[in-house]
Design a protein around this motif. Structure first.
Motif, PDB file in Angstrom:
ATOM      1  N   TRP A 265       0.866  -1.190   0.000  1.00  0.00           N
ATOM      2  CA  TRP A 265       0.000   0.000   0.000  1.00  0.00           C
ATOM      3  C   TRP A 265       0.895   1.231   0.000  1.00  0.00           C
TER       4      TRP A 265
ATOM      5  N   ILE B  15       2.805  -2.445   8.783  1.00  0.00           N
ATOM      6  CA  ILE B  15       3.407  -3.633   9.416  1.00  0.00           C
ATOM      7  C   ILE B  15       3.714  -4.627   8.302  1.00  0.00           C
TER       8      ILE B  15
ATOM      9  N   GLU C 165       6.660 -17.416   6.117  1.00  0.00           N
ATOM     10  CA  GLU C 165       7.877 -18.220   6.107  1.00  0.00           C
ATOM     11  C   GLU C 165       8.867 -17.745   7.178  1.00  0.00           C
TER      12      GLU C 165
ATOM     13  N   PRO D 267       3.219 -11.601  10.717  1.00  0.00           N
ATOM     14  CA  PRO D 267       3.289 -10.144  10.900  1.00  0.00           C
ATOM     15  C   PRO D 267       4.320  -9.822  11.983  1.00  0.00           C
TER      16      PRO D 267
ATOM     17  N   THR E 149      12.299 -13.301  -0.606  1.00  0.00           N
ATOM     18  CA  THR E 149      10.880 -12.990  -0.383  1.00  0.00           C
ATOM     19  C   THR E 149      10.133 -12.660  -1.672  1.00  0.00           C
TER      20      THR E 149
ATOM     21  N   VAL F  71       7.266  -1.330   0.697  1.00  0.00           N
ATOM     22  CA  VAL F  71       7.482  -2.379  -0.305  1.00  0.00           C
ATOM     23  C   VAL F  71       6.780  -1.926  -1.590  1.00  0.00           C
TER      24      VAL F  71
END
Ligand code: DLL
Length: 433
Positions: A215, A234, A239, A243, A300, A323
């Motif tokens: 977001w 957050i 894996e 959170p 990731t 991100v």
């Protein structure tokens, strides 16, 4: 400024380096002795645990991919006997096979602490009412934050996702100060609040803990304005624990990684070489304290960068910038890389009369990629206000084309017509696949 664990969170670089080095050596020893796929990977490149003398040697280690977990489904990467695993979670992927993760008692304790540290950093304390609308179950969102909030002796409302009208009733009646859910569910709650004739003043909300999907900062401003709260990011993935791998502090200036537990690197996804701090690339994590499912240099697929310098809050932990998206979510349209987050940011910046709800469709017509972006009008514009809609369409079209570098077909659709999401949003239909 107060901290959940000042010694760890504000530790000097040299002290931290000693802890990281000791933990890295332990985890490498642990996987080499107990996880056959890791022993094989290391033997193949002639690497022994004794070759790892400190954190600076991390790049000698092989990477781990999601496919390693899938190929060893369900428990082949676990590093402890099965009766030491006290919890299993799983996430579904595109291939249909689940990625299964397992936790020992210490793993659950450390995961809870990592979430507690993050929540403490935004002001959650004993008695703070925390409404958790992330899904409970195999998804890690609900239970991860639940344990973190309980660790702080906050008052947890474990609502899980769904049943939006009941969520609103509980938010109002229990006077929650903290709302935890995906940012797309927060948007849905905002719509429902308006539909029910409530205003933000009918609630006692102060903070939001939003993650599990990418977001933008523009989305943050929209949610903050509509709910009258501070919205914190957050980050995490099942894996690595779930959170709380990283979370923003009150300065909202990047997610502080709990880097004594989860060590981040940024690599070039093509050359696989580590990149210097500040450069954007793929985020990779090594778990430094996990027992059940320790992972070494786990790729990731998230594109991100580490923010250089130290945060005003005094914590010395590394911080992740927002991100940008997953490499898997990146659309290649007529050879140009397009991230949904770029489109989201244009929509939210463009005009207040346009809502934040959108859907992206990609088709191939006559061997040419075609990008269509449907965006909902805000509730105050009637669908027959043709001139207004035409002007808004042109404005958004120009903004999106200039941001992504290619033309897209922008369609403004009536308010409430696009799908809403209770968990992670799925805003892309790629008909080329
Ligand atoms: O989404 C864990 C989580 C739950 C994080 C609740 C935050 C809040 P998974 O289902 O395994 O776990 O999905 C992990 O979600 O690799 C990212 O692509 C994406 N993701 C998670 N948090 C963020 C974020 C949970 N804050 C995948 N920003 C990750 C962007 C995020 N993407």
């Amino acid at each position: 400024m107060s901290y959940f664990d000042k010694t760890i969170e504000c530790m000097s670089y040299n002290d931290k380096k000693n802890i990281l080095s000791k933990n890295l050596k332990n985890v490498v020893e642990h996987v080499y002795n107990n996880v056959l796929p890791y022993r094989k990977k290391m033997d193949e490149i002639g690497l022994k645990p004794s070759d790892i003398n400190g954190i600076e040697d991390i790049s000698k280690l092989p990477f781990t991919l999601k496919s390693d977990l899938r190929e060893n489904y369900p428990f082949g990467m676990f590093a402890v006997p099965s009766d030491e695993i006290i919890r299993l979670h799983a996430s579904s992927g595109t291939t249909g096979k689940l990625t299964v993760v397992g936790y020992t008692k210490n793993d659950i304790d450390n995961w809870s602490k990592s979430c507690a540290r993050g929540l403490y950093g935004i002001g959650v304390r004993k008695g703070t009412v925390v409404h958790i609308a992330y899904g409970y179950g195999l998804f890690t969102g609900g239970l991860g934050l639940h344990y973190g909030a309980e660790y702080l002796e906050a008052t947890v409302v474990p609502v899980s996702s769904g049943n939006t009208s009941r969520q609103l009733m509980l938010l109002k009646d229990f006077k929650a100060e903290v709302l935890c859910c995906t940012p797309s569910y927060a948007l849905h709650l905002i719509d429902e609040i308006k539909k029910c004739g409530y205003t933000k003043d009918d609630f006692n909300l102060k903070y939001g803990v939003f993650g599990a999907e990418s977001w933008t900062n523009e989305m943050r401003l929209t949610i903050e304005k509509e709910l009258g709260i501070k919205a914190y990011d957050i980050y995490g993935l099942s894996e690595i624990s779930g959170p709380g791998v990283a979370m923003e502090c009150e300065f909202q200036n990047g997610c502080h990684v709990q880097d004594d537990m989860f060590y981040p690197e940024i690599i070039d996804p093509d050359t696989l070489e580590p990149l210097p701090i500040g450069e954007e690339g793929e985020l990779v994590f090594t778990t430094l304290t996990k027992e059940g499912l320790p992972l070494i240099r786990y790729r990731t697929r998230d594109l991100c960068r580490i923010i250089p310098g130290q945060c005003q809050c005094g914590r010395t932990t590394l911080r992740l910038d927002k991100v940008k998206g997953r490499t898997d979510d990146m659309l290649i349209i007529r050879g140009v890389n397009v991230f949904p987050s770029q489109i989201e940011s244009c929509i939210l910046k463009c005009d207040d009369r346009i809502s934040p709800h959108f859907h992206i469709t990609v088709d191939r017509e006559n061997n040419l990629d075609k990008l269509t972006i449907e965006v909902e009008l805000g509730p105050e514009i009637a669908f027959d206000e043709i001139t207004v809609i035409q002007a808004l369409t042109q404005k958004l079209d120009a903004a999106i084309s200039s941001a992504i570098g290619i033309r897209a077909k922008v369609m403004l659709v009536s308010n409430g017509s696009l799908k809403r999401f209770e968990g992670k949003a799925n805003r892309i239909t790629d008909n080329r696949k």
